[in-house]
Design a protein around this motif. Structure first.
Motif, PDB file in Angstrom:
ATOM      1  N   VAL A 356       0.838  -1.201   0.000  1.00 44.96           N
ATOM      2  CA  VAL A 356       0.000   0.000   0.000  1.00 44.96           C
ATOM      3  C   VAL A 356       0.870   1.247   0.000  1.00 44.96           C
ATOM      4  CG1 VAL A 356      -1.614   1.364   1.382  1.00 44.96           C
ATOM      5  CG2 VAL A 356      -2.000  -1.096   1.064  1.00 44.96           C
ATOM      6  N   HIS A 357       1.917   1.260   0.824  1.00 43.24           N
ATOM      7  CA  HIS A 357       2.817   2.404   0.847  1.00 43.24           C
ATOM      8  C   HIS A 357       3.501   2.585  -0.506  1.00 43.24           C
ATOM      9  CE1 HIS A 357       2.277   2.280   5.206  1.00 43.24           C
ATOM     10  NE2 HIS A 357       2.863   3.462   5.252  1.00 43.24           N
ATOM     11  N   LEU A 358       3.846   1.480  -1.127  1.00 45.24           N
ATOM     12  CA  LEU A 358       4.439   1.541  -2.454  1.00 45.24           C
ATOM     13  C   LEU A 358       3.465   2.147  -3.450  1.00 45.24           C
ATOM     14  CD1 LEU A 358       6.745   0.782  -4.418  1.00 45.24           C
ATOM     15  CD2 LEU A 358       5.663  -1.455  -4.688  1.00 45.24           C
ATOM     16  N   ALA A 359       2.202   1.746  -3.364  1.00 51.33           N
ATOM     17  CA  ALA A 359       1.183   2.274  -4.276  1.00 51.33           C
ATOM     18  C   ALA A 359       1.027   3.773  -4.125  1.00 51.33           C
ATOM     19  CB  ALA A 359      -0.150   1.576  -4.018  1.00 51.33           C
ATOM     20  N   LEU A 360       1.111   4.266  -2.882  1.00 54.12           N
ATOM     21  CA  LEU A 360       0.898   5.686  -2.622  1.00 54.12           C
ATOM     22  C   LEU A 360       2.181   6.501  -2.717  1.00 54.12           C
ATOM     23  CD1 LEU A 360      -1.560   5.491   0.426  1.00 54.12           C
ATOM     24  CD2 LEU A 360      -2.088   5.517  -2.017  1.00 54.12           C
ATOM     25  N   GLY A 361       3.312   5.828  -2.861  1.00 55.31           N
ATOM     26  CA  GLY A 361       4.570   6.540  -2.921  1.00 55.31           C
ATOM     27  C   GLY A 361       4.944   7.156  -1.591  1.00 55.31           C
ATOM     28  N   ILE A 362       4.599   6.465  -0.493  1.00 53.33           N
ATOM     29  CA  ILE A 362       4.842   6.973   0.848  1.00 53.33           C
ATOM     30  C   ILE A 362       5.838   6.077   1.551  1.00 53.33           C
ATOM     31  CG2 ILE A 362       3.791   7.409   3.114  1.00 53.33           C
ATOM     32  CD1 ILE A 362       1.187   7.992   1.671  1.00 53.33           C
ATOM     33  N   ALA A 363       6.834   6.679   2.184  1.00 50.71           N
ATOM     34  CA  ALA A 363       7.802   5.905   2.954  1.00 50.71           C
ATOM     35  C   ALA A 363       7.108   5.301   4.165  1.00 50.71           C
ATOM     36  CB  ALA A 363       8.965   6.789   3.394  1.00 50.71           C
TER      37      ALA A 363
END
Length: 378
Positions: A356-363
């Motif tokens: 999910v973090h990868l999808a949102l571009g969030i560390a």
């Protein structure tokens, strides 16, 4: 027209015209039960009118794709004005209560005024033209003929999930939904905005009052969303808004129950919780379909039937309860429970959280405000 194989059984996507057609179709059906909501209500309660339930018949799914709470309010007013409505079911979406999320460009309040049994025509002249010889209508008619002829009456099309990359699908949906729900450039979530002139909680209050004043039973549902979308809201820094939304709905529902208890019955259910269904694992790519979800925000009619059975019959046909009556529990205790379930899900499913973090571009080490999310290429 009746469906004819090879002639009109392959209609193209007509979803952009629901706001033009449904106010008039409502007058033809004259429902006693009306379901309002957005695409979640449309997808999750598909064929709702044909379900064998205790709801007064006929029933009508008046869901409008991407509808705001303001659109629902005006559509409800038209339905109550024109039809012998006894029960209203509102699927209340989180995004619909953001005052920065505007009404759809095809939504025109003047159409709702014109769509009335009190008028001989009952149509806006512009819509009558559009439905018959309008440029878009003729184009869609041609596409229907072409696609139906090419299919040659060969039966149902191949399932949409065949060959579909499920993980990419969910990633794209999660990213694009948050961009739509927190519209740029401000990417804010506010119930009321002087800039847009919207007050979504006032819209909700008005819907409560309209139903109570007419003695109409009102069922408000916070729809189920997949655990990945819960994690997306948390990762994007939107969790406090999400909890405030539920808190406001519960508070205002209880006020209405106190003030109008003798005139109408209202109940508020929360199905956006963590359970076996909302934590359904994604299938492997090119396999499926999923049983309970189309994507992170849209549940299937299988789920819709289960939750409606729980609401109407007071018992779940599923081994575990799927929802919570928010107007009958302490809201803070409930929110704490959902928050704990979110943290437990994250600990038990680190790979899902990372995806999910990868999808949102969030560390993963820190949350990021919704304005940092970029649209996905759909």
């Amino acid at each position: 027209m009746p469906l004819c194989a090879g002639l009109n059984d392959r209609a193209p996507d007509l979803s952009g015209f629901d706001r033009m057609a449904k106010p008039y179709e409502l007058l033809r059906i004259l429902p006693r039960t009306v379901l309002l909501g957005s695409s979640t209500a449309r997808a999750g309660f598909n064929s709702f009118a044909d379900w064998d339930t205790s709801l007064p018949q006929p029933a009508y799914n008046y869901a409008l794709l991407g509808a705001s709470a303001h659109e629902l309010r005006l559509s409800l007013a038209q339905a109550l004005r024109e039809c012998p409505v006894e029960t209203v079911v509102i699927v209340a979406d989180f995004f619909a209560f953001n005052a920065h999320y505007l009404d759809n460009e095809r939504f025109e309040p003047a159409r709702l005024t014109a769509a009335t049994r009190q008028s001989w025509l009952g149509f806006r002249s512009a819509d009558l033209f559009a439905f018959t010889i309008g440029r878009e209508t003729l184009g869609l008619s041609w596409e229907t003929l072409r696609e139906s002829h090419q299919a040659g009456g060969s039966g149902s099309p191949a399932p949409s999930w065949q060959g579909y990359p499920w993980r990419v699908h969910f990633r794209n949906c999660e990213r694009s939904y948050l961009v739509k729900w927190f519209p740029p450039p401000a990417s804010k979530y506010e119930f009321a905005s002087a800039q847009t002139g919207g007050d979504r909680l006032a819209d909700f209050d008005a819907m409560l009052q309209m139903c109570a004043g007419r003695g109409v039973r009102l069922i408000v549902l916070c729809p189920p969303i997949h655990a990945r979308l819960h994690e997306s809201l948390n990762a994007a820094g939107a969790w406090t808004h999400y909890e405030s939304w539920k808190r406001e709905l519960a508070s205002r529902t209880r006020v209405q129950q106190t003030q109008r208890s003798a005139l109408g019955r209202v109940e508020l259910w929360d199905f956006s919780v963590f359970n076996e269904l909302t934590c359904e694992p994604l299938p492997a790519d090119a396999s499926g379909p999923m049983l309970y979800f189309f994507d992170s925000a849209h549940f299937t009619p299988v789920f819709g039937r289960l939750l409606l059975h729980e609401v109407l019959d007071g018992a779940s046909s599923h081994p575990a309860r799927l929802g919570v009556r928010l107007d009958q529990v302490d809201i803070e205790t409930h929110l704490t429970s959902v928050r704990a379930a979110l943290h437990a899900f994250g600990k038990e499913n680190p790979a899902v959280v990372a995806d999910v973090h990868l999808a949102l571009g969030i560390a993963e080490s820190s949350g990021t405000a919704p304005m940092a999310i970029s649209p996905a290429d759909r």
